[in-house]
Write a protein that holds these residues in place. Structure first.
Motif, short mmCIF file in Angstrom:
data_model
loop_
_atom_site.label_atom_id
_atom_site.label_comp_id
_atom_site.label_asym_id
_atom_site.label_seq_id
_atom_site.Cartn_x
_atom_site.Cartn_y
_atom_site.Cartn_z
N ARG A 2 0.71 -1.28 -0.03
CA ARG A 2 0.01 0.02 0.25
C ARG A 2 0.99 1.35 -0.04
O ARG A 2 0.31 2.20 0.03
CB ARG A 2 -0.94 -0.05 1.40
N LEU A 3 2.09 1.20 -0.21
CA LEU A 3 2.96 2.46 -0.16
C LEU A 3 2.74 3.27 -1.56
O LEU A 3 2.55 2.81 -2.44
CB LEU A 3 4.42 1.95 -0.26
N PRO A 4 2.76 4.40 -1.36
CA PRO A 4 2.56 5.40 -2.57
C PRO A 4 3.66 5.27 -3.53
O PRO A 4 4.83 5.23 -3.13
CB PRO A 4 2.30 6.78 -1.84
N HIS A 5 3.15 5.30 -4.83
CA HIS A 5 4.15 5.26 -5.80
C HIS A 5 4.43 6.90 -6.38
O HIS A 5 3.44 7.50 -6.83
CB HIS A 5 3.73 4.42 -6.97
N PHE A 6 5.76 7.13 -6.54
CA PHE A 6 6.04 8.45 -7.12
C PHE A 6 6.67 7.94 -8.40
O PHE A 6 7.56 7.45 -8.62
CB PHE A 6 6.70 9.52 -6.12
#
Length: 651
Positions: A142-146
C-alpha cells in the motif's frame, strides 16, 4: 536477508557474481518469497520493522509512513516491490518511465571502493504500457508510488511534450505523484525551462491534483540551479537526482562515497535557501549509512531515497535510518515515566526469578536423589532396585533432568532481563520475545501427558507461573528506545553483524534441537547413542518395567520443550535487540547461556556419556556462543559508555 546474514553470508557470495545476475537473483528470491503464503510475515519477522507514528509525514501533500523512499532503478521491473515494502520504506519511486521500452544488455558494473553502481543506460525501463499493466494487477503493498517520467532518448522538446502527455494520462490512476525528469537531455537551458513549464500545464489537465516534483540531474551547476528557482517554485517540490551521467554517454553512476554525499548536501542547502520552507525536497542519492540521512534531513531535505546504499550497507538500512530519525525526533522530549513494578513488567521479573529458583532446585534433586517420591510410586520400584537392574539408568535420567534444570535457569535469566530492560522501557521486540517464548514454554509442560504420566511438580509450577504471565500482559505499552542507535557503517558495526549472525544461527540451531528432542521424546524416546550408553534395548527396558519408558519420555519431551522456549528467547533477542550500546543484552547472552552450557557439558562428563557424535551439536553451539559474544562486545558493551556520554553532552 537481514544485515547479519547479508554481510556474513550473502554479500560475499553475491559480489562474486556479475552485478546484473546478482541483482536479478536477489530480487527474484525475495520477490518469490513475498508471493508465497506467509512470505511477507517471514520477511517482517526477520527484520521486525514496525513503523512508529513518530515517523509519519507527508511528501508534497501525500501522506507517508516514514521519510524514506526506494529508488526506481534499483528494481526497475518491480520484481520485489512487495518484499521491499516490508523493509521500512515510506514510498516507492517507479522509473524512469518512457513511452516505449528501452533495453540494454550491457553489464552493470560495481565500484566497490567508492560504493558505486554504474548502469550502462540510464533510460532502461519496460515502457509505459508494461508498467501500467503491472500496476493494474496490483503490487501487493500500500505504499504510494511516485513515478519518474523521462523523454525517450534523443527526443526534441516538442516530441517530449507529446510523450509526457501520454505518460501522464496512462499513469495518473496509479501514481501518488510524479517526478518530471527533463533536464538531462542536452537541450539549451531556455528550451529545457520552457519544456518544464509546458509539462506542468499539461499535468494540470491530465493528472489533476497529483503533485509534480522537478527532477534535477547530477551535476546541476549552481548557476543553473539559481535560474531554475522560479520554475521550481511552480512545482510541488524538487528531487535532487541520484545519478552522475558520464559525458557523451547514457551511462549513469549511482553512489560514490563522500563526494556524492557532499554534492547532495550542497544542493539541498542551496535549494532550501532559495525555495523556502514550503517546497518539498527529496534527496535521492548519497545515503549509505544512517548518519548520511540525518545530515541530509538536517540540511533541509524532507525525505531521502535509497539505492546504492541498500546494496552496499544491506537490507537493514531503512530500519536503521528510521531508528536514527526517531531518536533524533524524541531526544529533546521528556522521557515517559516507567511503569511501576507491579503494573506488568515486575510480574515477568518474578516469573524469571521463579524459573531460576525452580531450575536450581531441579539441579540439586537431579544431582542427588534424581527420583522424587511420586516418580518411584509411578514406577513401583525404588532407586536401589533400578541401580541393581542397570546402573546407567539413573545416570541417564540425571543427564536429562540436569540439562532441563540448566535450561530453566537460562530461561529465567532471559525473562528477568527482558522484563527489567525491555518491557519496563516499552520495547516492542522484547514483549514479542517474552510472550512467544512463554507461549511455547507453557505449552511444552503438557507434552508428556501422551504417555500417561502426570507430573504434579510441573503442574504446580505451571499453576503458579501462568498467572504471572497473564498479569504481565496487562497494559503493556510500546515506546521507542531512548538510546542512540548506531549511525555509522564502521568496522565495529560490521563486526557485530558477524556476532549477531552467530547468535541467530545458535538460536535456530537450539530450536531445531529442542523440536527434535521433543519429537524423539514423544515417539521413539531414545536415539541409538542413548541405547548404546544404557547397554539395553527398548524391548528389554519395557519388559523389565512398563513405566520406565513413559517416565524417561516425560523428561525428554519436557527438556525439548524448554530448550525450544529458550531458543525462541535467544533468537528473538539476537534478531531484533542488537543495537549500539545495549550492554544489558550482551550480559544477558553471557549469563543466560552459561547455565545451559554448563549443565549440558558437565553432566555428560560426570556420567561418562561422552559420545562425540552425541555431543557434537553442543560443541558447535558453544563455539557459536563464545565467538558471538567476542564479536559483539565492542558494539554492545564498549560503546555503551560512549553513547551515554554523547547523550548527556547533547542534553
Amino acid at each position: 536477508m537481514p544485515d547479519w546474514s547479508y554481510h556474513a553470508i550473502f554479500r560475499p557470495l553475491l559480489f562474486r557474481l556479475p552485478a546484473k545476475i546478482a541483482r536479478n537473483f536477489t530480487l527474484g528470491s525475495i520477490g518469490g518469497l513475498s508471493r508465497i503464503p506467509g512470505g511477507t510475515f517471514v520477511i517482517k519477522t526477520m527484520g521486525h520493522m514496525e513503523l512508529s507514528p513518530i515517523l509519519e509525514d507527508e511528501l508534497a501533500g501525500v501522506p507517508i509512513q516514514c521519510p524514506i523512499g526506494l529508488s526506481g532503478t534499483l528494481d526497475p521491473h518491480g520484481t520485489a516491490h512487495k518484499a521491499l515494502a516490508q523493509f521500512g520504506f515510506g514510498f516507492i519511486e517507479i522509473g524512469p518511465v518512457t513511452v516505449r521500452e528501452v533495453h540494454n544488455d550491457a553489464p552493470i558494473e560495481r565500484d566497490v571502493v567508492q560504493e558505486a553502481i554504474v548502469y550502462p543506460d540510464g533510460y532502461v525501463n519496460d515502457g509505459a504500457d508494461a508498467i501500467v499493466q503491472r500496476l493494474r494487477k496490483g503490487t501487493g503493498h500500500r505504499l504510494p508510488h511516485f513515478v519518474r517520467l523521462r523523454p525517450m532518448p534523443g527526443s526534441l522538446p516538442r516530441e517530449a511534450l507529446f510523450e509526457q502527455q501520454e505518460l501522464l494520462s496512462k499513469l495518473a490512476p496509479y501514481a501518488a505523484g510524479f517526478y518530471i525528469d527533463g533536464l538531462a537531455e542536452g537541450w539549451p537551458p531556455d528550451e529545457a525551462i520552457a519544456y518544464l513549464r509546458e509539462v506542468r500545464l499539461i499535468a494540470e489537465a491530465a493528472a489533476p491534483g497529483k503533485p509534480l516534483l522537478l527532477y534535477l540531474p547530477q551535476p546541476t551547476p549552481i548557476g543553473m540551479l539559481r535560474e531554475l528557482t522560479d520554475t521550481a517554485e511552480s512545482f510541488s517540490g524538487v528531487v535532487v537526482g541520484e545519478a552522475l551521467r558520464e559525458p557523451g554517454t547514457r551511462r549513469e553512476r549511482v553512489g560514490g562515497g563522500a563526494e556524492a554525499l557532499g554534492a547532495q548536501l550542497s544542493q539541498v542547502r542551496l535549494l532550501r535557501e532559495s525555495l523556502g520552507e514550503r517546497s518539498t525536497i527529496v534527496a535521492a542519492g548519497g545515503v549509505h549509512q544512517p548518519q548520511d540521512a540525518l545530515e541530509l534531513l538536517a540540511a533541509g531535505a524532507n525525505s531521502v531515497q535509497l539505492h546504492s546504499g541498500l546494496v552496499y550497507a544491506g537490507p537493514g538500512q531503512p530500519k536503521r535510518i528510521n531508528e536514527a530519525i526517531i531518536h533524533d525526533r524524541i531526544r529533546q522530549t521528556a522521557e515517559p515515566q516507567p511503569p511501576s513494578f507491579w503494573a506488568n513488567w515486575g510480574w515477568m521479573s518474578l516469573l524469571g526469578i521463579g524459573m531460576m529458583i525452580g531450575g536450581v532446585l531441579a539441579w540439586l534433586i537431579a544431582s542427588t536423589s534424581v527420583l522424587l517420591p511420586y516418580d518411584e510410586t509411578f514406577l513401583g520400584v525404588s532407586r536401589s532396585v533400578i541401580n541393581h537392574f542397570n546402573g546407567h539408568i539413573i545416570h541417564f535420567m540425571s543427564h536429562d533432568r540436569i540439562t532441563l534444570a540448566g535450561t530453566m535457569i537460562s530461561i529465567g535469566i532471559f525473562y528477568y532481563q527482558l522484563a527489567r530492560h525491555g518491557l519496563r522501557s516499552g520495547l516492542h521486540w522484547a514483549r514479542t520475545a517474552v510472550t512467544t517464548s512463554c507461549a511455547v514454554g507453557f505449552s511444552s509442560f503438557f507434552l508428556y501427558l501422551g504417555y500417561g504420566y502426570f507430573d504434579p511438580l510441573h503442574a504446580a509450577a505451571a499453576a503458579v507461573l501462568l498467572p504471572m504471565l497473564l498479569l504481565t500482559l496487562r497494559g503493556l505499552k510500546d515506546y521507542p528506545s531512548r538510546k542512540k542507535p548506531g549511525v555509522l557503517n564502521d568496522s565495529v558495526w560490521l563486526r557485530a553483524q558477524w556476532g549477531q549472525c552467530c547468535f541467530v544461527v545458535l538460536g535456530f540451531g537450539l530450536a531445531i534441537g529442542g523440536l527434535t528432542i521433543s519429537f524423539v521424546g514423544i515417539t521413539t524416546v531414545f536415539v541409538p547413542t542413548d541405547l548404546a550408553y544404557l547397554g539395553l534395548t527398548v524391548q528389554q527396558l519395557a519388559a523389565w518395567n512398563d513405566h520406565i519408558i513413559p517416565l524417561i519420555a516425560h523428561d525428554r519431551a519436557g527438556f525439548g520443550g524448554a530448550l525450544f522456549s529458550l531458543a525462541v528467547a535467544i533468537t528473538a533477542s539476537a534478531l531484533w535487540g542488537v543495537n549500539q550500546g545495549e550492554s544489558w543484552l550482551w550480559w544477558t547472552f553471557l549469563w543466560g547461556g552459561l547455565p545451559g552450557f554448563a549443565a549440558g557439558l558437565l553432566v555428560h562428563v560426570h556420567i561418562g556419556y561422552m559420545d562425540f557424535v552425541h555431543l557434537l551439536p553442543v560443541y558447535i553451539a558453544a563455539l557459536l556462543y563464545v565467538v558471538g559474544l567476542y564479536l559483539m562486545y565492542p558494539f554492545l558493551v564498549s560503546r555503551a559508555g560512549k553513547v551515554e556520554t554523547t547523550i548527556s553532552l547533547n542534553e
